[in-house]
Design a protein around this motif. Structure first.
Motif, PDB file in Angstrom:
ATOM      1  N   ALA A 161       0.836  -1.209   0.000  1.00  0.00           N
ATOM      2  CA  ALA A 161       0.000   0.000   0.000  1.00  0.00           C
ATOM      3  C   ALA A 161       0.872   1.261   0.000  1.00  0.00           C
ATOM      4  N   GLY A 162       2.172   1.077   0.080  1.00  0.00           N
ATOM      5  CA  GLY A 162       3.086   2.230   0.179  1.00  0.00           C
ATOM      6  C   GLY A 162       2.791   3.035   1.426  1.00  0.00           C
ATOM      7  N   HIS A 163       2.415   2.331   2.495  1.00  0.00           N
ATOM      8  CA  HIS A 163       1.960   3.026   3.702  1.00  0.00           C
ATOM      9  C   HIS A 163       3.118   3.276   4.669  1.00  0.00           C
ATOM     10  N   PRO A 164       3.259   4.517   5.129  1.00  0.00           N
ATOM     11  CA  PRO A 164       4.420   4.842   5.974  1.00  0.00           C
ATOM     12  C   PRO A 164       4.228   4.598   7.478  1.00  0.00           C
ATOM     13  N   ALA A 165       3.108   3.979   7.892  1.00  0.00           N
ATOM     14  CA  ALA A 165       2.863   3.803   9.335  1.00  0.00           C
ATOM     15  C   ALA A 165       3.987   2.990   9.974  1.00  0.00           C
ATOM     16  N   LEU A 166       4.135   3.182  11.270  1.00  0.00           N
ATOM     17  CA  LEU A 166       5.081   2.369  12.038  1.00  0.00           C
ATOM     18  C   LEU A 166       4.452   1.004  12.294  1.00  0.00           C
ATOM     19  N   LEU A 167       5.284  -0.018  12.452  1.00  0.00           N
ATOM     20  CA  LEU A 167       4.783  -1.360  12.773  1.00  0.00           C
ATOM     21  C   LEU A 167       5.266  -1.760  14.171  1.00  0.00           C
TER      22      LEU A 167
END
Ligand SMILES: Cc1ncc(COP(=O)(O)O)c(C=O)c1O
Length: 396
Positions: A161-167
């Motif tokens: 998703a090209g998502h920059p959230a932290l994991l």
């Protein structure tokens, strides 16, 4: 009551004699130079277990719950949106903790017994085009249900998703017992504790903190004091601690890391898999079923077992403790009374697990649960006998 019986709760786990002896230390000055000599290799060892080269290991005097708080409070700001699957009591509690910190939690509700659904994380991330989700949270091993969730597909969904959230990943009941790959899975904060795979008493939150999480700390606005990771890392950098460290636990951790590395991490994971397979065979022989919906998601550290209709699982665990001095885990939340849990992690051998299975059988027979004595033990014996490897160093 004897204190020699192993515990079969999924943590705190049995403490090997070597670790107990290592913790018998006189007070020493944590500001003296030799503290750094003890402490630095411990942090390096924890990094190795976490599977990180680029991340930092951070220890707080706390339990796993404190680790959850540290992860959230250091990297996020009030009102931030986070995404998390709820598939058991521990994921539910982390969600609750996030809400108490004023975070806006988007919950992916999954059945208790199912894994954290990667496809539903993917859908939520895909539809979040504005990138309002700041962190994705996952419980690697849901201790309440005995279910392991794969982290790699969730990371893959974030990347796709090209998502920059932290994991953020809770590995409280998996680290040092089941494979964990912080760098390979792109985990930004890993949260664990001392009292499970590390075979120590409770008292330390053990975290892995990656570079992206470190960067997020510069702008995050949630308040943190005791759990300030930046304070901890700057003190650690010069071999110190920002306040009084739990010295005995640090000595114990040094020893437990040594034991894990002597056995070899792959051998530790293989031992947990073998022990778990034996327990699962026993459950099958008893005619009972796992809470885990499918065998391939069943945890290698804890088995949650559904009891038959009309049976009170808490009466069973109470009876096992009162009659035989052996502790099993109770069912939690909606599983209270409907399930019990066998913890099989940390310092355990085939023989120890067999004693737990034999005790469970006696307790079930006493309560008229229709389990044939020896049935589960025989199934596990056959598995252990035919898959035997070298004697287990970690249980010395
Ligand atoms: C998966 C998981 N997360 C978090 C926790 C909470 O850890 P603690 O009890 O050390 O605060 C536990 C405790 O059993 C757990 O199993």
């Amino acid at each position: 009551m004897s204190d020699q019986n192993p515990v079969f709760i999924p943590g705190p786990t049995n403490i090997p004699d070597r670790v107990r002896r290592a913790m018998l230390v006189q007070t020493s000055d944590h500001r003296a130079p030799d503290f750094a000599a003890t402490f630095a290799p411990v942090l390096d060892g924890v990094k190795r277990v976490l599977g990180t080269a680029g991340g930092d290991a951070v220890l707080f005097p706390a339990s796993g719950t404190g680790g959850w708080e540290a992860a959230v409070a250091n990297t996020l700001s009030p009102g931030d949106r986070v995404l998390m699957a709820r598939n058991g009591m521990f994921s539910a509690r982390w969600i609750d903790l996030c809400r108490r910190h004023g975070l806006d939690v988007e919950v992916i509700d999954c059945a208790w017994g199912a894994e954290a659904a990667a496809d539903r994380y993917a859908a939520a991330l895909e539809s979040d085009r504005a990138h309002t989700i700041k962190a994705v949270l996952v419980t690697h091993n849901e201790t309440a249900t005995g279910v392991r969730s794969d982290i790699a597909p969730i990371r893959a969904a974030m990347d796709a998703a090209g998502h920059p959230a932290l994991l953020f990943v809770d590995c409280v009941s998996s680290l040092a017992s089941m494979p964990f790959e912080m760098d390979r899975w792109g985990v930004d904060v890993a949260v664990s504790g001392s009292q499970k795979g590390f075979m120590l008493p409770a008292g330390m939150a053990i975290l892995g903190v990656g570079p992206k999480a470190r960067a997020a700390m510069e702008t995050a606005r949630l308040p943190r004091g005791f759990f300030d990771i930046r304070d901890m890392m700057s003190a650690n950098a010069t071999g110190g601690f920002p306040y009084t460290p739990p010295l005995a636990l640090i000595h114990g951790l040094r020893e437990s890391l040594e034991m894990l590395f002597e056995e070899g991490l792959d051998a530790v994971y293989a031992r947990h898999r073998r022990l778990a397979d034996g327990v699962r065979r026993a459950v099958d022989a008893w005619g009972l079923r796992l809470i885990a919906e499918r065998p391939e998601i069943a945890s290698d550290t804890v088995t949650a077992i559904a009891v038959s209709e009309g049976v009170d699982a808490t009466a069973l665990t109470d009876h096992a403790y009162a009659a035989y001095g052996v502790s099993f885990g109770v069912g939690l939340g909606p599983l209270a009374g409907r399930a019990f849990r066998i913890g099989h992690l940390g310092s355990l051998t085939d023989v120890m697990v067999l004693s737990g299975l034999a005790t469970a059988e006696m307790a079930m027979a006493d309560l008229g649960m229709g389990v044939e004595l020896g049935s589960g033990v025989a199934a596990a014996q056959e598995h252990y006998r035919t898959t035997r490897t070298a004697p287990v160093a970690a249980a010395a």
